[in-house]
Design an enzyme around this catalytic site. Structure first.
Site, mmCIF file in Angstrom:
data_model
loop_
_atom_site.group_PDB
_atom_site.id
_atom_site.type_symbol
_atom_site.label_atom_id
_atom_site.label_comp_id
_atom_site.label_asym_id
_atom_site.label_seq_id
_atom_site.Cartn_x
_atom_site.Cartn_y
_atom_site.Cartn_z
ATOM 1 N N ASP A 36 -9.642 -2.910 -6.592
ATOM 2 C CA ASP A 36 -9.168 -2.350 -5.323
ATOM 3 C C ASP A 36 -10.037 -1.148 -4.946
ATOM 4 O O ASP A 36 -10.095 -0.162 -5.692
ATOM 5 C CB ASP A 36 -7.707 -1.919 -5.451
ATOM 6 C CG ASP A 36 -7.058 -1.613 -4.116
ATOM 7 O OD1 ASP A 36 -7.737 -1.045 -3.238
ATOM 8 O OD2 ASP A 36 -5.869 -1.942 -3.942
ATOM 9 N N HIS A 49 -8.224 -4.732 -1.468
ATOM 10 C CA HIS A 49 -7.014 -4.020 -1.068
ATOM 11 C C HIS A 49 -6.214 -4.863 -0.084
ATOM 12 O O HIS A 49 -6.633 -5.067 1.061
ATOM 13 C CB HIS A 49 -7.368 -2.671 -0.445
ATOM 14 C CG HIS A 49 -6.176 -1.821 -0.128
ATOM 15 N ND1 HIS A 49 -5.349 -1.300 -1.104
ATOM 16 C CD2 HIS A 49 -5.647 -1.425 1.054
ATOM 17 C CE1 HIS A 49 -4.381 -0.607 -0.538
ATOM 18 N NE2 HIS A 49 -4.527 -0.670 0.777
ATOM 19 N N SER A 71 0.842 -1.191 0.000
ATOM 20 C CA SER A 71 0.000 0.000 0.000
ATOM 21 C C SER A 71 0.885 1.252 0.000
ATOM 22 O O SER A 71 1.690 1.432 -0.901
ATOM 23 C CB SER A 71 -0.951 -0.041 1.196
ATOM 24 O OG SER A 71 -1.937 0.963 1.095
#
Length: 573
Positions: A361, A390, A235
Site C-alpha cells: 500500500d 490502496h 481507508s
C-alpha cells in the site's frame, strides 16, 4: 434531529472539484496522464510483471493473522474460500502505484442511482445517507417511498468512505452494487460537507471523528431493529470504524465489521507519506482534495480556522495544523494523530472484525499495522496480501472486479449465517467504558411510525431498548452455551467458578491428586499436539532440530554398538 427522504439521487448540487470531471481543467487531465505514465514505467522497473510471469500468474497466498483460539476464525474465516486462496492482481496493474492511480482516475464503477436521506444531527450538522436496496439492482420497480419496512429482516451494510470521498467514489460503488446484488441493503454515510451537502454547523469530521458514525448506527438500529447491521470502513473510514468499535466495546449494536486499508497509526503514516518522492506525490494529491473540500466550505473555515495557512498548505500535515487542529481543539498535530489512532483501540474491539491490507500500500504503510494487537484479540482476523495498492486490488485481465469486495461479501455472508454475530450487550447505567469515548452525550433520535421525529434522552432510549436487548441476550447466551459445550478443547480458557458454586478445599484437591497415578507423558503429548495444530512446519522443524542436536551423542552410541556386532560377525566367519 430529523430524517428527510429525497428519493432518487442522480446529481448532487455540490460536488468536490476532484469528483466532478466537468469542473477539472485541462491541466488536470494532463497531470493524470503523466502520473499514469510514470506509474506504468515504475511498474516495470519494480519487476512486478516479471515476478508474476515467473510464478506462472498464480498470484500470492493471503496471509491470515489471528488468535489460535479465535472462534471468528474457526467458525467463519476458515470457511471463506477467497481468503484461503491466492490473490492475482491484473497483470498490467500489478504495481501498487498503477493500481492506485487507475482506481482514482478510472475505477470502472457500475452505473446506478442512490436513494438519499438527509440526517440532521444534534449539533446542527447534516450528513447524507445514500441507500441502495437489493430491489434497486434486481430489476424491481423503483419507488421513492421509505427505504423498506421497519420490520424487515434484510441485513444492512453501512459504509464509511475514506478521506474526501463520498458515495460516488468508484470503490464505494463497486462495494454497494455487489452487496445489493446479492440481496442485502446498503447505506453510505457521507462525511459532513461531502456528497453535495453543505456544512451546517461548526463541526467538521476528521480521521478520529466517531460521533456521527455512532449516531447513525444508533438511529439505524432503532429504526430497523430486526435487520442485522454490518459496518464496512475504507481507508480513513476504516480508522474511524475501528476506533468506534474499540470505544464502545460490547455496547455497539453491530453484528460484524470489515476494515479495508486502514492507516492504523496516523503518526507513523504521517512520517511515511513524507519520506519518499512517490509518497510525497500521494501526499500532494490528498492535500489537493482537502483544499477542494475547504474551498467548498470557505465561509466556515475562514471563521473557524486559519484560512491563510490553509491556502498555503502543501501537505496533509500542513492542512491538519491550520484547519483540523484548530477546529477540533487539538494542541498539536502530533496530539491529534496520537488521539485519533485506531491501533490504540484494537484490544477493546468486541465485534467480529475482518481487516484487509496490502503490504505494498503506497498510502497506508505496513509499518503501522498492529500485528500483535490483532493476534491477541479473538474477535479480529487480519488478512494481508502481497499486492493490491490502496483500495484497488483489481483482478482479472480486464480489471473489471475488485478482490476485497468479493472477500468482504463472502465474509459477511458466512458470518450472517453463523452463530458468531455480535449481539449488543445491555448497557450498565453505572459502569463506564475502560476507554475514554469521544461520543457526544446528546439525545438520541426516535422516529415514530408516521415519520415524526422526536429527541429522547439517554435514559429513555435505554429503557426503550432494554426489552429487546434482554431477549437478544437470552438467545446469544443459549447459542454460546451450545458452542462452548460442543467445541471446548484444551487450549480454550476455562471459566472461573461462580460465587454460588462449591469450590474444592486444598485438602480434597491434594487427596484427589494423590489417588491418581503420576502422568508424565500427558504434558509432553499436549505440547506436541498444540505445536502440530498451530503449524505443521513448526512441528517438523522441532523434530529436525532435535535430531541434529542429539545426533553426535546418538551417532557415537550407534557406532560403538554396530562396531562390536561387526567384530563378532567377522570373528564368527
Amino acid at each position: 434531529m430529523d430524517c428527510r427522504v429525497l428519493g432518487e439521487v442522480s446529481e448532487n448540487p455540490y460536488v468536490l472539484l476532484l469528483n466532478d470531471l466537468s469542473l477539472i481543467p485541462i491541466s488536470h487531465y494532463f497531470f493524470a496522464f503523466l502520473a499514469f505514465s510514470f506509474a506504468f514505467l515504475y511498474h516495470f522497473l519494480e519487476f512486478h510483471f516479471l515476478q508474476d510471469l515467473f510464478n506462472g500468474f498464480r498470484g500470492s497466498p493471503v496471509s491470515l493473522t489471528y488468535n489460535p483460539s479465535s472462534p471468528i476464525y474457526h467458525g467463519v474465516v476458515s470457511k471463506c474460500r477467497i481468503l484461503h486462496a491466492r490473490y492475482l492482481a491484473t497483470p498490467w496493474l500489478s504495481s501498487p502505484h498503477l493500481q492506485t492511480v487507475f482506481l482514482s482516475f478510472f475505477g470502472r464503477p457500475p452505473a446506478f442511482s442512490y436513494r438519499r436521506k438527509l440526517f440532521n444531527l444534534s449539533d446542527g450538522g447534516t450528513v447524507a445517507l445514500d441507500w441502495l436496496l437489493s430491489s434497486d439492482v434486481s430489476g424491481d420497480v423503483f419507488s421513492t417511498n421509505n427505504a423498506f419496512p421497519k420490520g424487515d429482516t434484510t441485513p444492512i451494510v453501512l459504509v464509511i468512505p475514506g478521506l474526501t470521498s463520498d458515495s460516488d467514489a468508484a470503490y464505494i460503488k463497486h462495494l454497494a452494487f455487489n452487496t445489493a446484488k446479492k440481496g442485502w441493503n446498503v447505506v453510505v454515510s457521507n462525511h459532513r460537507g461531502l456528497g453535495g451537502i453543505s456544512v451546517t454547523s461548526d463541526f467538521f469530521y476528521n480521521a478520529g471523528w466517531t460521533e456521527d458514525l455512532r449516531t447513525v448506527v444508533s438511529n439505524l438500529h432503532d429504526e430497523y431493529p430486526n435487520a442485522p447491521l454490518f459496518l464496512v470502513g475504507l481507508s480513513v473510514g476504516a480508522n474511524i470504524l475501528v476506533k468506534y468499535l474499540g470505544e464502545d466495546g460490547d455496547k455497539v449494536p453491530v453484528a460484524g465489521a470489515v476494515a479495508i486499508c486502514s492507516p492504523w497509526d496516523l503518526l507513523i503514516g504521517d512520517r511515511f507519506i513524507g519520506r519518499r518522492l512517490l509518497q510525497k506525490f500521494y501526499d500532494k494529491a490528498l492535500t489537493t482534495g482537502l483544499l477542494g473540500y475547504a474551498q467548498l466550505h470557505q465561509p466556515r473555515f475562514f471563521r473557524l480556522a486559519n484560512w491563510e495557512g490553509i491556502k498555503k498548505s502543501r501537505s496533509i500535515r500542513d492542512f491538519d495544523q491550520h484547519a483540523t487542529c484548530i477546529v477540533g481543539k487539538f494542541e498539536t498535530v502530533d496530539t491529534y494523530y496520537r488521539r485519533c489512532t485506531s491501533a490504540n483501540y484494537v484490544g477493546n474491539v468486541s465485534v467480529p472484525l475482518l481487516c484487509i491490507s496490502a503490504l505494498d500500500d503506497p498510502v497506508c504503510t505496513r509499518e503501522a499495522i498492529p500485528w500483535e494487537e490483532c493476534r491477541a484479540n479473538i474477535n479480529i482476523v487480519l488478512a494481508t496480501t502481497k499486492h493490491g495498492g490502496h483500495l484497488a486490488f483489481f483482478e482479472g485481465l480486464t480489471a473489471a472486479g475488485i478482490w476485497w469486495v468479493r472477500a468482504t461479501d463472502e465474509f459477511l455472508k458466512i458470518l450472517h449465517s453463523s452463530q458468531y454475530m455480535h449481539v449488543q450487550k445491555m448497557v450498565s447505567f453505572g459502569a463506564q467504558s475502560s476507554l475514554d469515548s469521544s461520543i457526544d452525550q446528546g439525545p438520541y433520535v426516535n422516529i415514530a411510525e408516521d415519520g415524526m421525529v422526536a429527541a429522547v434522552g439517554n435514559e429513555q432510549a435505554k429503557e426503550n431498548r432494554t426489552e429487546d436487548v434482554l431477549e437478544q441476550q437470552k438467545t446469544h447466551q443459549r447459542k454460546t452455551n451450545e458452542m462452548v459445550s460442543g467445541e471446548q478443547d484444551d487450549h480454550m480458557i476455562k471459566p472461573e467458578p461462580c460465587s454460588g458454586e462449591i469450590v474444592q478445599s486444598s485438602e480434597q484437591a491434594t487427596r484427589r491428586q494423590d489417588s491418581k497415578p503420576l502422568d508424565v507423558i500427558s504434558p509432553v503429548r499436549r505440547c506436541l499436539e498444540l505445536l502440530s495444530q498451530r503449524s505443521r512446519w513448526s512441528f517438523w522443524l522441532l523434530v529436525y532440530v532435535a535430531i541434529v542436536t542429539s545426533w553426535p551423542l546418538v551417532g557415537s552410541a550407534l557406532q560403538i554398538v554396530f562396531r562390536k556386532k561387526l567384530r563378532n560377525i567377522f570373528r564368527a566367519a
